[in-house]
Design a protein around this motif. Structure first.
Motif, short mmCIF file in Angstrom:
data_model
loop_
_atom_site.label_atom_id
_atom_site.label_comp_id
_atom_site.label_asym_id
_atom_site.label_seq_id
_atom_site.Cartn_x
_atom_site.Cartn_y
_atom_site.Cartn_z
N LEU A 62 -42.00 53.96 31.18
CA LEU A 62 -42.30 52.87 30.25
C LEU A 62 -41.35 52.85 29.05
CD1 LEU A 62 -46.19 53.19 30.26
CD2 LEU A 62 -44.78 51.62 31.59
N GLY A 63 -40.13 53.34 29.22
CA GLY A 63 -39.17 53.36 28.13
C GLY A 63 -38.92 51.99 27.53
N TRP A 64 -39.05 50.95 28.36
CA TRP A 64 -38.83 49.58 27.88
C TRP A 64 -39.86 49.17 26.83
CZ3 TRP A 64 -43.05 46.58 28.85
CH2 TRP A 64 -43.92 47.02 29.86
N LEU A 65 -40.98 49.88 26.75
CA LEU A 65 -41.99 49.53 25.74
C LEU A 65 -41.46 49.71 24.32
CD1 LEU A 65 -45.41 50.83 27.07
CD2 LEU A 65 -44.69 48.48 26.68
N ARG A 66 -40.59 50.69 24.11
CA ARG A 66 -40.02 50.89 22.77
C ARG A 66 -39.26 49.63 22.33
NH1 ARG A 66 -40.84 56.18 21.75
NH2 ARG A 66 -40.47 57.67 23.42
N ASP A 67 -38.50 49.03 23.25
CA ASP A 67 -37.78 47.80 22.92
C ASP A 67 -38.75 46.67 22.64
OD1 ASP A 67 -35.39 49.14 23.36
OD2 ASP A 67 -35.29 48.53 25.46
N HIS A 73 -41.95 43.35 16.30
CA HIS A 73 -41.95 43.47 14.84
C HIS A 73 -41.14 42.35 14.20
CE1 HIS A 73 -43.82 47.52 14.11
NE2 HIS A 73 -43.77 47.43 15.42
N VAL A 74 -40.28 41.72 14.96
CA VAL A 74 -39.50 40.58 14.46
C VAL A 74 -40.22 39.28 14.77
CG1 VAL A 74 -37.34 39.31 14.70
CG2 VAL A 74 -37.31 41.82 14.70
N ILE A 75 -40.70 39.16 15.99
CA ILE A 75 -41.28 37.89 16.43
C ILE A 75 -42.65 37.61 15.81
CG2 ILE A 75 -42.19 36.67 18.46
CD1 ILE A 75 -39.95 37.98 20.07
N ALA A 81 -45.89 33.34 10.17
CA ALA A 81 -45.41 32.49 9.08
C ALA A 81 -45.41 31.03 9.50
CB ALA A 81 -44.02 32.93 8.65
N SER A 82 -45.01 30.75 10.75
CA SER A 82 -44.96 29.36 11.20
C SER A 82 -46.36 28.78 11.34
CB SER A 82 -44.20 29.25 12.53
OG SER A 82 -44.94 29.82 13.56
N ALA A 83 -47.33 29.63 11.61
CA ALA A 83 -48.72 29.14 11.72
C ALA A 83 -49.28 28.74 10.37
CB ALA A 83 -49.58 30.22 12.37
N LEU A 84 -48.70 29.27 9.30
CA LEU A 84 -49.20 28.96 7.95
C LEU A 84 -48.61 27.69 7.38
CD1 LEU A 84 -49.14 32.55 6.46
CD2 LEU A 84 -51.12 31.29 7.32
#
Length: 85
Positions: A62-67, A73-75, A81-84
């Motif tokens: 499951l190494g891809w989970l880190r990515d 954390h960006v999305i 913010a767009s929902a507000l």
């Protein structure tokens, strides 16, 4: 729902339970990070028991989970913010 007393009642396990046909997936990459050594040993013993009772242990990569976590954390803040607006 279970009562508090029911949760802590001992259970009986047969001497040789059969777990034939059961697949148990686990990931050493994440499962043991930050886990106390005693908990790790107990978990490893449990996995060994399951295997001896016929279960197939499948180690998941499951190494891809880190990515995925880093990307989220960006999305997620951008979505919030767009929902507000």
């Amino acid at each position: 729902p279970y009562s508090r007393a029911e949760v802590f009642n001992p259970i009986s396990i047969p001497d040789s339970p059969s777990l034939d046909g059961l697949r148990i997936g686990w990931s050493a990459e994440f499962f043991f990070e930050g886990v106390a050594p005693e908990i790790r040993r107990m978990t490893e013993r449990a996995l060994e028991s399951y295997a001896s009772w016929g279960a197939k242990l499948v180690e998941l990569k499951l190494g891809w989970l880190r990515d995925l976590v880093a990307i989220s954390h960006v999305i997620l803040p951008a979505e919030a913010a767009s929902a507000l607006e």
